[in-house]
Write a protein that holds these residues in place. Structure first.
Motif, PDB file in Angstrom:
ATOM      1  N   LEU A 107       0.822  -1.207   0.000  1.00  0.00           N
ATOM      2  CA  LEU A 107       0.000   0.000   0.000  1.00  0.00           C
ATOM      3  C   LEU A 107       0.859   1.261   0.000  1.00  0.00           C
ATOM      4  CD1 LEU A 107      -2.990   0.695  -0.047  1.00  0.00           C
ATOM      5  CD2 LEU A 107      -2.877   0.974   2.418  1.00  0.00           C
ATOM      6  N   LEU A 108       1.953   1.238   0.754  1.00  0.00           N
ATOM      7  CA  LEU A 108       2.861   2.397   0.730  1.00  0.00           C
ATOM      8  C   LEU A 108       3.449   2.611  -0.658  1.00  0.00           C
ATOM      9  CD1 LEU A 108       4.797   2.149   4.109  1.00  0.00           C
ATOM     10  CD2 LEU A 108       3.192   3.916   3.394  1.00  0.00           C
ATOM     11  N   THR A 109       3.790   1.529  -1.333  1.00  0.00           N
ATOM     12  CA  THR A 109       4.313   1.635  -2.695  1.00  0.00           C
ATOM     13  C   THR A 109       3.255   2.227  -3.629  1.00  0.00           C
ATOM     14  OG1 THR A 109       5.742  -0.248  -2.299  1.00  0.00           O
ATOM     15  CG2 THR A 109       5.334   0.344  -4.598  1.00  0.00           C
ATOM     16  N   LEU A 110       2.027   1.740  -3.499  1.00  0.00           N
ATOM     17  CA  LEU A 110       0.928   2.258  -4.324  1.00  0.00           C
ATOM     18  C   LEU A 110       0.702   3.743  -4.071  1.00  0.00           C
ATOM     19  CD1 LEU A 110      -1.515   1.672  -6.230  1.00  0.00           C
ATOM     20  CD2 LEU A 110      -2.818   1.239  -4.166  1.00  0.00           C
ATOM     21  N   LEU A 111       0.712   4.156  -2.819  1.00  0.00           N
ATOM     22  CA  LEU A 111       0.514   5.569  -2.501  1.00  0.00           C
ATOM     23  C   LEU A 111       1.679   6.427  -2.988  1.00  0.00           C
ATOM     24  CD1 LEU A 111      -1.045   5.332   1.063  1.00  0.00           C
ATOM     25  CD2 LEU A 111      -2.196   5.964  -1.071  1.00  0.00           C
ATOM     26  N   ALA A 112       2.873   5.898  -2.922  1.00  0.00           N
ATOM     27  CA  ALA A 112       4.035   6.646  -3.411  1.00  0.00           C
ATOM     28  C   ALA A 112       3.951   6.860  -4.923  1.00  0.00           C
ATOM     29  CB  ALA A 112       5.326   5.917  -3.041  1.00  0.00           C
ATOM     30  N   VAL A 113       3.547   5.819  -5.643  1.00  0.00           N
ATOM     31  CA  VAL A 113       3.404   5.947  -7.101  1.00  0.00           C
ATOM     32  C   VAL A 113       2.294   6.931  -7.442  1.00  0.00           C
ATOM     33  CG1 VAL A 113       2.729   4.696  -9.189  1.00  0.00           C
ATOM     34  CG2 VAL A 113       4.393   3.698  -7.632  1.00  0.00           C
ATOM     35  N   ALA A 114       1.170   6.848  -6.729  1.00  0.00           N
ATOM     36  CA  ALA A 114       0.065   7.780  -6.989  1.00  0.00           C
ATOM     37  C   ALA A 114       0.480   9.212  -6.660  1.00  0.00           C
ATOM     38  CB  ALA A 114      -1.168   7.373  -6.178  1.00  0.00           C
ATOM     39  N   GLY A 115       1.199   9.391  -5.570  1.00  0.00           N
ATOM     40  CA  GLY A 115       1.669  10.733  -5.221  1.00  0.00           C
ATOM     41  C   GLY A 115       2.643  11.285  -6.245  1.00  0.00           C
ATOM     42  N   LEU A 116       3.535  10.432  -6.744  1.00  0.00           N
ATOM     43  CA  LEU A 116       4.480  10.861  -7.773  1.00  0.00           C
ATOM     44  C   LEU A 116       3.744  11.243  -9.055  1.00  0.00           C
ATOM     45  CD1 LEU A 116       7.448  11.160  -8.706  1.00  0.00           C
ATOM     46  CD2 LEU A 116       7.305   8.783  -9.464  1.00  0.00           C
ATOM     47  N   LEU A 117       2.775  10.435  -9.458  1.00  0.00           N
ATOM     48  CA  LEU A 117       1.993  10.767 -10.653  1.00  0.00           C
ATOM     49  C   LEU A 117       1.207  12.071 -10.459  1.00  0.00           C
ATOM     50  CD1 LEU A 117       0.673   7.264 -11.727  1.00  0.00           C
ATOM     51  CD2 LEU A 117       2.395   8.655 -12.879  1.00  0.00           C
ATOM     52  N   HIS A 118       0.664  12.274  -9.272  1.00  0.00           N
ATOM     53  CA  HIS A 118      -0.059  13.512  -8.960  1.00  0.00           C
ATOM     54  C   HIS A 118       0.877  14.711  -9.114  1.00  0.00           C
ATOM     55  CE1 HIS A 118      -3.025  15.942  -6.634  1.00  0.00           C
ATOM     56  NE2 HIS A 118      -1.932  16.612  -6.306  1.00  0.00           N
ATOM     57  N   TRP A 119       2.083  14.587  -8.583  1.00  0.00           N
ATOM     58  CA  TRP A 119       3.049  15.681  -8.679  1.00  0.00           C
ATOM     59  C   TRP A 119       3.469  15.919 -10.127  1.00  0.00           C
ATOM     60  CZ3 TRP A 119       8.333  15.489 -10.043  1.00  0.00           C
ATOM     61  CH2 TRP A 119       9.023  16.675  -9.829  1.00  0.00           C
ATOM     62  N   LEU A 120       3.702  14.814 -10.877  1.00  0.00           N
ATOM     63  CA  LEU A 120       4.109  14.965 -12.276  1.00  0.00           C
ATOM     64  C   LEU A 120       3.025  15.624 -13.114  1.00  0.00           C
ATOM     65  CD1 LEU A 120       5.977  11.613 -12.935  1.00  0.00           C
ATOM     66  CD2 LEU A 120       6.963  13.905 -12.881  1.00  0.00           C
ATOM     67  N   VAL A 121       1.779  15.253 -12.889  1.00  0.00           N
ATOM     68  CA  VAL A 121       0.684  15.869 -13.648  1.00  0.00           C
ATOM     69  C   VAL A 121       0.591  17.348 -13.312  1.00  0.00           C
ATOM     70  CG1 VAL A 121      -1.842  15.958 -13.815  1.00  0.00           C
ATOM     71  CG2 VAL A 121      -0.659  13.774 -14.011  1.00  0.00           C
ATOM     72  N   GLY A 122       0.737  17.711 -12.048  1.00  0.00           N
ATOM     73  CA  GLY A 122       0.684  19.126 -11.664  1.00  0.00           C
ATOM     74  C   GLY A 122       1.867  19.915 -12.177  1.00  0.00           C
ATOM     75  N   ARG A 123       3.010  19.287 -12.247  1.00  0.00           N
ATOM     76  CA  ARG A 123       4.217  19.991 -12.686  1.00  0.00           C
ATOM     77  C   ARG A 123       4.245  20.214 -14.199  1.00  0.00           C
ATOM     78  NH1 ARG A 123       9.635  21.303 -10.708  1.00  0.00           N
ATOM     79  NH2 ARG A 123      10.937  21.279 -12.546  1.00  0.00           N
ATOM     80  N   PHE A 124       3.827  19.201 -14.948  1.00  0.00           N
ATOM     81  CA  PHE A 124       3.951  19.279 -16.404  1.00  0.00           C
ATOM     82  C   PHE A 124       2.657  19.658 -17.108  1.00  0.00           C
ATOM     83  CE2 PHE A 124       7.464  16.383 -15.252  1.00  0.00           C
ATOM     84  CZ  PHE A 124       8.500  17.196 -15.658  1.00  0.00           C
ATOM     85  N   ALA A 125       1.610  19.956 -16.359  1.00  0.00           N
ATOM     86  CA  ALA A 125       0.386  20.419 -16.998  1.00  0.00           C
ATOM     87  C   ALA A 125       0.621  21.850 -17.496  1.00  0.00           C
ATOM     88  CB  ALA A 125      -0.774  20.398 -16.002  1.00  0.00           C
ATOM     89  N   GLY A 126      -0.045  22.152 -18.587  1.00  0.00           N
ATOM     90  CA  GLY A 126       0.103  23.491 -19.160  1.00  0.00           C
ATOM     91  C   GLY A 126      -0.463  24.537 -18.214  1.00  0.00           C
ATOM     92  N   PRO A 127      -0.117  25.805 -18.448  1.00  0.00           N
ATOM     93  CA  PRO A 127      -0.652  26.856 -17.586  1.00  0.00           C
ATOM     94  C   PRO A 127      -2.174  26.951 -17.759  1.00  0.00           C
ATOM     95  CG  PRO A 127       0.475  27.794 -19.472  1.00  0.00           C
ATOM     96  CD  PRO A 127       0.724  26.320 -19.495  1.00  0.00           C
ATOM     97  N   ALA A 128      -2.806  27.249 -16.657  1.00  0.00           N
ATOM     98  CA  ALA A 128      -4.262  27.356 -16.691  1.00  0.00           C
ATOM     99  C   ALA A 128      -4.641  28.621 -17.490  1.00  0.00           C
ATOM    100  CB  ALA A 128      -4.818  27.480 -15.269  1.00  0.00           C
ATOM    101  N   SER A 129      -5.559  28.442 -18.396  1.00  0.00           N
ATOM    102  CA  SER A 129      -5.981  29.584 -19.207  1.00  0.00           C
ATOM    103  C   SER A 129      -7.162  30.261 -18.530  1.00  0.00           C
ATOM    104  CB  SER A 129      -6.378  29.129 -20.606  1.00  0.00           C
ATOM    105  OG  SER A 129      -7.457  28.222 -20.533  1.00  0.00           O
ATOM    106  N   LEU A 130      -7.167  31.564 -18.576  1.00  0.00           N
ATOM    107  CA  LEU A 130      -8.258  32.324 -18.005  1.00  0.00           C
ATOM    108  C   LEU A 130      -9.310  32.554 -19.077  1.00  0.00           C
ATOM    109  CD1 LEU A 130      -6.201  35.001 -16.050  1.00  0.00           C
ATOM    110  CD2 LEU A 130      -7.320  32.962 -15.142  1.00  0.00           C
ATOM    111  N   GLN A 131     -10.506  32.190 -18.759  1.00  0.00           N
ATOM    112  CA  GLN A 131     -11.580  32.380 -19.740  1.00  0.00           C
ATOM    113  C   GLN A 131     -12.084  33.824 -19.634  1.00  0.00           C
ATOM    114  OE1 GLN A 131     -14.532  29.432 -19.054  1.00  0.00           O
ATOM    115  NE2 GLN A 131     -13.225  27.751 -19.780  1.00  0.00           N
TER     116      GLN A 131
END
Length: 135
Positions: A107-131
């Motif tokens: 479970l710790l391994t699973l949470l670590a992978v999910a946390g890493l993916l969460h961080w990667l998605v937040g880091r490499f997502a494009g800038p939020a566009s203002l509508q």
């Protein structure tokens, strides 16, 4: 995307927990059904089997002398285990906690992978566009 990552992590964690709980229950049932002398009897039964000659097509890869030695080693190991752990309940006292420690590491391994993916998605997502904003 982050919601998908954590939803998948929760689904995998539930499946992992169910698998370990089922394994714990099955191990307890099987070891509880074993009487005090079952291991010693099983060792004697395994030691009494004769190793048949290997078929001609398998003979180049299998040495019957090595199989006989392996069989004797297994029989001695089961005999020793029967002397050390006279009942399945004594063995279950070790197996149960080991299963749940393994569950925790998984479970710790699973949470670590999910946390890493969460961080990667937040880091490499494009800038939020203002509508509605004009440049």
């Amino acid at each position: 995307m982050k919601t998908l990552i954590w939803s998948l992590a929760a689904l995998l964690a539930a499946g992992w927990t169910g698998l370990v709980a089922l394994t714990h229950q099955l191990a307890g049932w099987l070891l509880g059904a074993m009487d005090a002398g079952a291991l010693t009897q099983a060792g004697g039964a395994v030691g009494g089997w004769s190793v048949p000659a290997a078929p001609a097509w398998l003979a180049p890869w299998v040495d019957t002398a090595e199989l006989a030695a392996l069989q004797a080693l297994a029989a001695d190991g089961v005999q020793w285990l029967g002397a050390v752990l006279p009942s399945g309940d004594a063995l279950m006292a070790w197996v149960g906690p080991l299963l749940w420690v393994g569950w925790g590491f998984g479970l710790l391994t699973l949470l670590a992978v999910a946390g890493l993916l969460h961080w990667l998605v937040g880091r490499f997502a494009g800038p939020a566009s203002l509508q509605g904003a004009s440049a």
